[in-house]
Scaffold this motif. Structure first.
Motif, mmCIF file in Angstrom:
data_model
loop_
_atom_site.group_PDB
_atom_site.id
_atom_site.type_symbol
_atom_site.label_atom_id
_atom_site.label_comp_id
_atom_site.label_asym_id
_atom_site.label_seq_id
_atom_site.Cartn_x
_atom_site.Cartn_y
_atom_site.Cartn_z
ATOM 1 N N ILE A 96 0.847 -1.184 0.000
ATOM 2 C CA ILE A 96 0.000 0.000 0.000
ATOM 3 C C ILE A 96 0.885 1.238 0.000
ATOM 4 N N ILE A 97 0.617 2.137 -0.957
ATOM 5 C CA ILE A 97 1.392 3.373 -1.069
ATOM 6 C C ILE A 97 0.477 4.554 -0.741
ATOM 7 N N PRO A 98 0.742 5.251 0.360
ATOM 8 C CA PRO A 98 -0.081 6.412 0.717
ATOM 9 C C PRO A 98 0.324 7.644 -0.091
ATOM 10 N N ALA A 99 -0.567 8.623 -0.139
ATOM 11 C CA ALA A 99 -0.302 9.868 -0.877
ATOM 12 C C ALA A 99 0.913 10.605 -0.321
ATOM 13 N N GLU A 100 1.259 10.371 0.922
ATOM 14 C CA GLU A 100 2.433 11.017 1.521
ATOM 15 C C GLU A 100 3.723 10.615 0.817
ATOM 16 N N HIS A 101 3.724 9.453 0.176
ATOM 17 C CA HIS A 101 4.865 9.041 -0.654
ATOM 18 C C HIS A 101 4.572 9.514 -2.069
ATOM 19 N N GLU A 102 4.624 10.823 -2.231
ATOM 20 C CA GLU A 102 4.100 11.496 -3.418
ATOM 21 C C GLU A 102 4.669 10.985 -4.738
ATOM 22 N N THR A 103 5.964 10.802 -4.832
ATOM 23 C CA THR A 103 6.568 10.363 -6.090
ATOM 24 C C THR A 103 6.047 8.992 -6.503
ATOM 25 N N GLU A 104 6.049 8.040 -5.573
ATOM 26 C CA GLU A 104 5.571 6.689 -5.870
ATOM 27 C C GLU A 104 4.068 6.681 -6.161
#
Length: 184
Positions: free
Chosen positions: A115-123
């Motif tokens: 799961i990739i949250p929006a806080e990891h913007e680049t990913e």
């Protein structure tokens, strides 16, 4: 435990092995069914997808999903998933192709979800852009509005992928289902 890489198909001559052919199939389809572990039945959800090959060997799928719900609960318990993508054409009443009244292509992949949250913007933007691209839409350059508050990107690193066709594929042109729909 099943070793999916060792499973044999009923019609092994119809298996599609190579990355280039699987890539062509992936680029012509846009809905996948993602299956997760649940009890007593597997939990399957149809989702739009994006994909990429890294290092010419590793396949990754990207999906978007809500920050709440049963799917998220299941993935947090067990991130191992299967992905099924297929296309089917019914030729009944139309000219047959290679003697068949229908045609299909399918891809099945097994892997681990992250799961990739929006806080990891680049990913997050990378995954969302690949998903949008595969569905004929322009990529996003910024996280906006509900993306940040309501969505995650689900990235699946594929451990094993296989594909199959209705009949043995003789050339790259046949990977895309021939659409000759002339009435008989």
């Amino acid at each position: 435990m099943t070793k999916h890489s060792e499973l044999r198909m009923c019609h092994e001559d119809r298996r599609i092995h190579d990355r280039e052919s699987i890539n062509i199939l992936l680029s012509h389809m846009n809905v996948a069914t993602v299956c997760m572990h649940d009890v007593p039945y597997p939990y399957a959800v149809a989702m739009n997808y994006g994909y990429e090959w890294k290092n010419e060997k590793e396949l990754f799928f990207y999906f978007h999903m809500a920050k709440e719900g049963h799917k998220l609960e299941l993935l947090l318990k067990n991130p191992m998933v299967s992905v099924s993508i297929y296309e089917f054409l019914d030729r009944r009443g139309y000219m047959q192709y290679q003697g068949e009244e229908h045609d299909y292509r399918s891809i099945h992949a097994y892997g681990k979800a992250e799961i990739i949250p929006a806080e990891h913007e680049t990913e997050f933007l990378h995954g969302m852009s690949l998903l949008l691209k595969n569905n004929g839409r322009p990529p996003v350059k910024h996280i906006y509005g509900e993306m940040k508050t309501r969505l995650y990107i689900l990235r699946v690193r594929v451990d094993f992928v296989t594909a199959k066709a209705q009949y043995p594929i003789r050339n790259m042109v046949e990977l895309v289902i021939p659409q000759n729909q002339e009435k008989v």
